[in-house]
Design an enzyme around this catalytic site. Sequence first.
Site, PDB file in Angstrom:
ATOM      1  N   THR A   1      49.305  -3.023  -6.543  1.00 28.22           N
ATOM      2  CA  THR A   1      51.215  -2.621  -5.820  1.00 28.22           C
ATOM      3  C   THR A   1      51.138  -1.537  -5.167  1.00 28.22           C
ATOM      4  O   THR A   1      51.581  -1.823  -4.258  1.00 28.22           O
ATOM      5  CB  THR A   1      51.510  -2.582  -7.038  1.00 28.22           C
ATOM      6  OG1 THR A   1      50.906  -4.410  -8.019  1.00 28.22           O
ATOM      7  CG2 THR A   1      53.125  -2.384  -7.284  1.00 28.22           C
ATOM      8  N   VAL A   2      50.829  -0.540  -4.952  1.00 24.69           N
ATOM      9  CA  VAL A   2      50.875   0.412  -4.539  1.00 24.69           C
ATOM     10  C   VAL A   2      50.317   0.169  -3.264  1.00 24.69           C
ATOM     11  O   VAL A   2      50.760   0.711  -2.098  1.00 24.69           O
ATOM     12  CB  VAL A   2      50.709   1.899  -5.510  1.00 24.69           C
ATOM     13  CG1 VAL A   2      50.596   3.422  -4.722  1.00 24.69           C
ATOM     14  CG2 VAL A   2      51.077   2.155  -6.574  1.00 24.69           C
TER      15      VAL A   2
ATOM     16  N   ALA B   1      39.921  -2.159   1.908  1.00 24.10           N
ATOM     17  CA  ALA B   1      39.096  -2.850   1.060  1.00 24.10           C
ATOM     18  C   ALA B   1      39.676  -2.655  -0.517  1.00 24.10           C
ATOM     19  O   ALA B   1      40.770  -2.547  -1.837  1.00 24.10           O
ATOM     20  CB  ALA B   1      38.095  -1.024   0.825  1.00 24.10           C
TER      21      ALA B   1
ATOM     22  N   LYS C   1      45.994   9.910 -11.158  1.00 23.15           N
ATOM     23  CA  LYS C   1      46.658  10.659 -12.212  1.00 23.15           C
ATOM     24  C   LYS C   1      46.037  10.927 -13.299  1.00 23.15           C
ATOM     25  O   LYS C   1      45.300  12.322 -13.708  1.00 23.15           O
ATOM     26  CB  LYS C   1      47.874  10.499 -13.257  1.00 23.15           C
ATOM     27  CG  LYS C   1      48.398   9.925 -13.624  1.00 23.15           C
ATOM     28  CD  LYS C   1      48.851   8.484 -13.129  1.00 23.15           C
ATOM     29  CE  LYS C   1      48.915   7.303 -13.979  1.00 23.15           C
ATOM     30  NZ  LYS C   1      50.109   5.848 -13.685  1.00 23.15           N
TER      31      LYS C   1
ATOM     32  N   GLU D   1      50.550  13.772  -4.135  1.00 22.83           N
ATOM     33  CA  GLU D   1      51.947  13.563  -4.768  1.00 22.83           C
ATOM     34  C   GLU D   1      52.639  12.245  -5.830  1.00 22.83           C
ATOM     35  O   GLU D   1      52.891  12.548  -6.663  1.00 22.83           O
ATOM     36  CB  GLU D   1      53.164  13.384  -3.873  1.00 22.83           C
ATOM     37  CG  GLU D   1      54.578  13.812  -4.132  1.00 22.83           C
ATOM     38  CD  GLU D   1      55.238  14.677  -4.092  1.00 22.83           C
ATOM     39  OE1 GLU D   1      54.877  15.691  -3.610  1.00 22.83           O
ATOM     40  OE2 GLU D   1      55.170  14.442  -6.071  1.00 22.83           O
TER      41      GLU D   1
ATOM     42  N   ILE E   1      59.289  11.350  -7.282  1.00 31.23           N
ATOM     43  CA  ILE E   1      59.689  12.545  -7.127  1.00 31.23           C
ATOM     44  C   ILE E   1      58.665  13.316  -6.705  1.00 31.23           C
ATOM     45  O   ILE E   1      57.932  13.370  -7.037  1.00 31.23           O
ATOM     46  CB  ILE E   1      60.513  12.457  -8.217  1.00 31.23           C
ATOM     47  CG1 ILE E   1      61.181  12.036  -9.065  1.00 31.23           C
ATOM     48  CG2 ILE E   1      60.741  14.382  -9.086  1.00 31.23           C
ATOM     49  CD1 ILE E   1      61.571  11.675 -10.577  1.00 31.23           C
TER      50      ILE E   1
ATOM     51  N   GLU F   1      50.893   0.714 -17.401  1.00 35.68           N
ATOM     52  CA  GLU F   1      48.847   0.917 -16.966  1.00 35.68           C
ATOM     53  C   GLU F   1      48.390  -0.809 -17.855  1.00 35.68           C
ATOM     54  O   GLU F   1      49.231  -1.327 -17.920  1.00 35.68           O
ATOM     55  CB  GLU F   1      48.411   1.814 -17.604  1.00 35.68           C
ATOM     56  CG  GLU F   1      48.987   3.336 -17.681  1.00 35.68           C
ATOM     57  CD  GLU F   1      49.095   3.836 -15.583  1.00 35.68           C
ATOM     58  OE1 GLU F   1      48.010   3.586 -15.094  1.00 35.68           O
ATOM     59  OE2 GLU F   1      50.026   3.620 -15.587  1.00 35.68           O
TER      60      GLU F   1
ATOM     61  N   LYS G   1      49.896  14.029 -16.414  1.00 34.56           N
ATOM     62  CA  LYS G   1      50.993  14.140 -15.616  1.00 34.56           C
ATOM     63  C   LYS G   1      51.179  15.826 -15.756  1.00 34.56           C
ATOM     64  O   LYS G   1      51.536  16.682 -15.117  1.00 34.56           O
ATOM     65  CB  LYS G   1      52.754  13.022 -15.621  1.00 34.56           C
ATOM     66  CG  LYS G   1      52.174  11.998 -15.090  1.00 34.56           C
ATOM     67  CD  LYS G   1      52.783  10.612 -15.269  1.00 34.56           C
ATOM     68  CE  LYS G   1      52.432   9.210 -14.206  1.00 34.56           C
ATOM     69  NZ  LYS G   1      53.624   8.312 -15.012  1.00 34.56           N
TER      70      LYS G   1
HETATM   71  N1  HSE Z   1      52.210   3.282 -15.787  1.00 32.94           N
HETATM   72  C1  HSE Z   1      53.508   4.215 -15.073  1.00 32.94           C
HETATM   73  C2  HSE Z   1      54.206   5.028 -16.144  1.00 32.94           C
HETATM   74  C3  HSE Z   1      52.888   4.458 -14.255  1.00 32.94           C
HETATM   75  O1  HSE Z   1      54.958   4.111 -16.867  1.00 32.94           O
HETATM   76  O2  HSE Z   1      55.412   5.269 -15.139  1.00 32.94           O
HETATM   77  C4  HSE Z   1      53.053   5.379 -13.186  1.00 32.94           C
HETATM   78  O3  HSE Z   1      52.140   6.470 -12.683  1.00 32.94           O
END
Ligand code: HSE
Length: 433
Positions: A13-14, A43, A105, A129, A136, A190, A205
């Site tokens: 996704t990211v 990749a 993270k 970031e 944010i 996740e 985090k």
């Molecule tokens: N699983 C994380 C969340 C994704 O729900 O915030 C972003 O770090």
Amino acid sequence: MKTIKIGILGLGTVGTGVARLIEEQRDLISAKLGAELDIVKIADLDIETDRGLTISSDRLTTDAYSVIDDPEIDIIVELIGGETFAKECFERAIAQGKHIVTANKALIASHGNDLFEKAAEKGVDIAFEASVAGCIPIIKTMRETLAGNTIHNLAGILNGTCNYILTKITTEGASFEDALAQAQESGFAEADPTLDIEGFDTAHKLAILNSLAYGMKINLDDIYVEGITQITLDDIRFADEFGYSIKLLAIGKMTNGAVEARVHPTMIPKTHLFASVNNSVNAVGVHGSATGDIFLVGHGAGMLPTASAVVSDLVDISRNLISGSGQRVPYLSFLSHRMNELSILPMDEVTCRYYVRFMAMDKPGVLSRISGIFGEYNISIRSVHQKDGGDECCVPLVMLTSIAREKDIQQALIDIEAMQLIKGKAALIRIEE
Ligand code: HSE
């Protein structure tokens, strides 16, 4: 115009969002940067799925090492996630002198100290970031904007999945399972949602933020972590009656020369800004010595919000490359030889107010016995409420305490739960005003 060559590891996704943003904002980015960002290689194990990108197929590979080892590439974007293979890729990229941008993270929280040391030896920039609170800009805020501030405390709603689940239960009476399933469908949970709902993702985090705020080594192991799986609809409703919302908070606070570091469901006044941060939105509050309170609110997950943070890091590192000024900002705010020897305050020593719910037999003397035990442990009761509900055996008995010490409340609960008149374990939720 100069071109900065980028290799991406992970086209989930990211990764897809990053490729899309760089494609769509090519002109805008070059107008701000004075250089072009060029994705030379990506990749992923799956290079067959059509992700709607215009990137030519000869730039896709299943071999992550071929991206890292490509001498043409300046910056590696690590979006694999997890700790094992991602760490190998990180170390390989550092060894090759490649700068790295990551959203990982778990990797930074668990191995950041070591990775930053290795990166410093090789003169490599690492930017992360996107690892905390999605779009944010809290890392930049901590590392750069608050440079002239001593940080006194920070708190945040840092997990979109938990915030989404609590919002759905609170506003729609949804079941925990249904709300989690919706969060998974929406793509912000996740791969292993235990990391979300048991609080570990938030702890990752918080470990990063505490280090940036207080100049301490990243310390994940000593963070107290409690997730949201024990929160019931009854507790959410009772909290509402008392004027509180329940949020999974990360709290990092300087207390008597140590850092409080805790993740747990927390009752906060409905008038607090955090109480209006709902669904998958994240929020971070920081108290700086010069700024006072500042709050940042935004999407903590999702394709484009997270990609936005990654692209901002790419632009930062590209600027360093263009100006020849790498490692301009220390990885963790403080120069490595000027970091503070700080430990995390043991949870037993933490003090706060508490909400406690017992399932108690509706018999004379129950209340006085519970109050007596609280008294023995020096815990002052602020209010007592016998609520409707329960069953033929027991009724919910809710108590709100004054400020008490965690060790005392835990000991008191052990003694109270041992009473014949009490069924099961008490529900305990910490209150922060
Ligand atoms: N699983 C994380 C969340 C994704 O729900 O915030 C972003 O770090």
